[in-house]
Design an enzyme around this catalytic site. Structure first.
Site, mmCIF file in Angstrom:
data_model
loop_
_atom_site.group_PDB
_atom_site.id
_atom_site.type_symbol
_atom_site.label_atom_id
_atom_site.label_comp_id
_atom_site.label_asym_id
_atom_site.label_seq_id
_atom_site.Cartn_x
_atom_site.Cartn_y
_atom_site.Cartn_z
ATOM 1 N N LYS A 114 96.986 -51.308 12.818
ATOM 2 C CA LYS A 114 97.887 -51.545 13.930
ATOM 3 C C LYS A 114 98.174 -50.653 15.011
ATOM 4 O O LYS A 114 98.722 -49.328 14.763
ATOM 5 C CB LYS A 114 99.044 -51.942 13.506
ATOM 6 C CG LYS A 114 100.729 -51.994 15.066
ATOM 7 C CD LYS A 114 101.814 -52.552 13.823
ATOM 8 C CE LYS A 114 102.570 -53.082 15.450
ATOM 9 N NZ LYS A 114 104.656 -52.584 14.281
ATOM 10 N N LYS B 218 99.917 -47.532 10.421
ATOM 11 C CA LYS B 218 100.229 -47.749 12.057
ATOM 12 C C LYS B 218 101.255 -46.826 13.084
ATOM 13 O O LYS B 218 101.282 -45.518 12.360
ATOM 14 C CB LYS B 218 101.649 -48.465 11.861
ATOM 15 C CG LYS B 218 102.745 -48.825 12.568
ATOM 16 C CD LYS B 218 104.317 -49.757 12.742
ATOM 17 C CE LYS B 218 104.646 -49.787 13.398
ATOM 18 N NZ LYS B 218 105.842 -50.827 13.592
HETATM 19 C C1 PBG Z 1 109.147 -52.545 13.976
HETATM 20 C C2 PBG Z 1 107.975 -53.483 14.625
HETATM 21 C C3 PBG Z 1 107.151 -53.085 15.589
HETATM 22 C C4 PBG Z 1 106.102 -54.297 16.402
HETATM 23 C C5 PBG Z 1 105.650 -54.436 14.770
HETATM 24 N N1 PBG Z 1 106.771 -54.238 13.972
HETATM 25 C C6 PBG Z 1 108.282 -51.757 16.924
HETATM 26 C C7 PBG Z 1 107.770 -50.856 16.976
HETATM 27 O O1 PBG Z 1 107.272 -50.103 15.501
HETATM 28 O O2 PBG Z 1 108.355 -50.193 17.751
HETATM 29 C C8 PBG Z 1 105.013 -53.653 17.162
HETATM 30 C C9 PBG Z 1 104.306 -55.194 17.805
HETATM 31 C C10 PBG Z 1 104.138 -55.158 18.917
HETATM 32 O O3 PBG Z 1 104.005 -54.183 19.575
HETATM 33 O O4 PBG Z 1 103.515 -56.022 19.086
HETATM 34 N N2 PBG Z 1 109.034 -51.318 12.905
#
Ligand code: PBG
Length: 322
Positions: A247, A194
Site C-alpha cells: 500500500k 505500508k
Molecule cells: C489506517 C489506514 C490508513 C489508510 C488505511 N488504513 C490511513 C493512514 O495510514 O494514514 C489509508 C487508505 C487510503 O488512503 O485510502 N492506518
C-alpha cells in the site's frame, strides 16, 4: 518482407484482443473500502473522494447489498467514531461503531466477506496509530490494544482482520490474541508493506484521522525503500500472516511484483484514497477519461502481481470490467 514480425495480427479486432488478453479483472478481485459513521440515514459524500461516503449503519447495509448485487463480495470497514480519546478506546469497545457495523452486516448481508481494518488512528484524538508518550508512538503497549481490537472485531463477526498500524510485531500479537480467544480460524490480512505516503490525504479527511502533530514516518515505511519492504513482508510471513498487502498500489508496482515473486501467499494491493482522488479530479476537469484510466490502473496493479485489489472503484466499476 518476410523478416517483419507482425504482432499487430493479434490486435486487429476486439474479439482477437479479448482472446489474447493476459490480465483480466473480476469483481472477485475487489475489496470495497467503506467508512461507517454514527447516526441514521447518513450518506455524506467525502469532499476529496467523489462517489465515496461516510455512511451510517443503515446506509452501509444498503451500499453493501448494492455492491453485492453488482458482484462485489468483500468489503473492508473503517470506523469514524463520534468520540475520540488518547487511547482510542472506541477501537476496541464492544459497542464501537465498527463492531456494531460488522454485526449489522453479518446479520443483513450474509455472504459478503467483512474485513475489519485494525488500527487506532481513526479512534485517537491525536490521530496517531498508537499510544503516545513524550511525542513518541509507543510500540509494545500499542500491540495490546490492537490485539484487543482484533478480538472485539472477531467477536462481532469479522471474517478477516486487516492490521494497518505498522507497529513492530503486530501480526504475532494479533494472532496470539485471536487464537487464545478461540478465533484460530480467522485470517490476518497484514498491511505488511505500508509506506508513509502523501496519497493517504483524502482518507484522512474521510476518517478524520490526520495526525494532530508530526507525521507517520516514524512507523510507516520510507517510499524510497524496496529491500526493507522484503524484510517487512518476511517478518509478517514468519509471524503467520495469511495475506500480504502492499500500500499504496500504483506508485509501488515494483514492490507488488517483488512480493508476489518471493512469497506464496495471496498478495493484496490497496489503491488508496489519493490514487482514487487523482483520477476523479482529472476526470472532472475533463483531462482524462475516468473509467478508462481507472480500469487501466487496476489492470496494471493486477498485472504487477496483486491477487486482490482494495479499491474505492469496486462498486462503480464491478459491471464495467474489461
Ligand atoms: C489506517 C489506514 C490508513 C489508510 C488505511 N488504513 C490511513 C493512514 O495510514 O494514514 C489509508 C487508505 C487510503 O488512503 O485510502 N492506518
Amino acid at each position: 518482407m518476410n523478416l517483419i514480425e507482425r504482432p499487430r495480427r493479434l490486435r486487429r479486432t476486439a474479439a482477437i484482443r479479448a482472446l489474447v488478453r493476459e490480465t483480466r479483472l473480476s469483481p472477485d478481485d475487489f475489496v470495497y473500502p467503506l467508512f461507517v459513521c454514527e447516526g441514521e440515514g447518513v450518506r455524506r459524500e467525502i469532499g476529496s473522494m467523489p462517489g465515496a461516503f461516510n455512511l451510517s449503519i443503515d446506509e452501509l447495509v444498503k451500499e453493501v447489498e448494492a455492491a453485492r448485487s453488482a458482484g462485489v463480495r468483500s468489503v473492508i470497514l473503517f470506523g469514524v467514531p463520534d468520540r475520540k480519546d488518547a487511547a482510542g478506546t472506541q477501537a476496541y469497545a464492544e459497542d464501537g461503531i465498527t463492531q456494531r457495523a460488522i454485526r449489522a452486516l453479518k446479520r443483513e448481508v450474509k455472504d459478503t466477506i467483512v474485513i475489519a481494518d485494525n488500527c487506532l488512528c481513526e479512534y485517537t484524538d491525536h490521530g496517531h496509530c498508537g499510544l503516545i508518550e513524550d511525542g513518541e508512538v509507543l510500540n509494545d503497549p500499542t500491540l495490546d490494544l490492537l490485539a484487543q481490537t482484533a478480538v472485539s472485531q472477531a467477536e462481532a463477526g469479522a471474517d478477516i482482520i486487516a492490521p494497518s498500524n505498522m507497529m513492530d510485531g503486530f501480526v504475532v500479537a494479533i494472532r496470539e490474541a485471536l487464537d487464545e480467544a478461540g478465533f484460530e480460524h480467522i485470517p490476518i490480512m497484514s498491511y505488511a508493506v505500508k509506506y508513509a505516503s502523501g496519497f493517504y490525504g483524502p482518507f484522512r479527511e474521510a476518517a478524520q484521522s490526520a495526525p494532530q502533530f508530526g507525521d507517520r514516518r516514524g512507523y510507516q515505511m520510507d517510499p524510497a525503500n524496496a529491500r526493507e519492504a522484503m524484510r517487512e513482508a518476511e517478518l509478517d510471513f514468519q509471524q503467520g500472516a495469511d495475506f500480504l498487502m502492499v500500500k499504496p498500489a500504483l506508485p509501488y508496482l515494483d514492490i507488488i511484483r517483488a512480493v508476489r515473486e518471493r512469497f506464496d501467499l495471496p498478495v493484496a494491493a490497496y489503491q488508496v484514497s489519493g490514487e482514487y482522488a487523482m483520477i476523479k479530479a482529472a476526470a472532472r476537469l475533463g483531462w482524462i477519461e475516468e473509467e478508462r484510466v481507472a480500469l487501466e490502473t487496476l489492470t496494471s496493479i493486477k498485472r504487477a502481481g496483486a491477487d486482490i485489489i482494495l479499491t474505492y472503484f469496486a462498486h462503480e466499476l464491478a459491471k464495467k470490467l474489461w
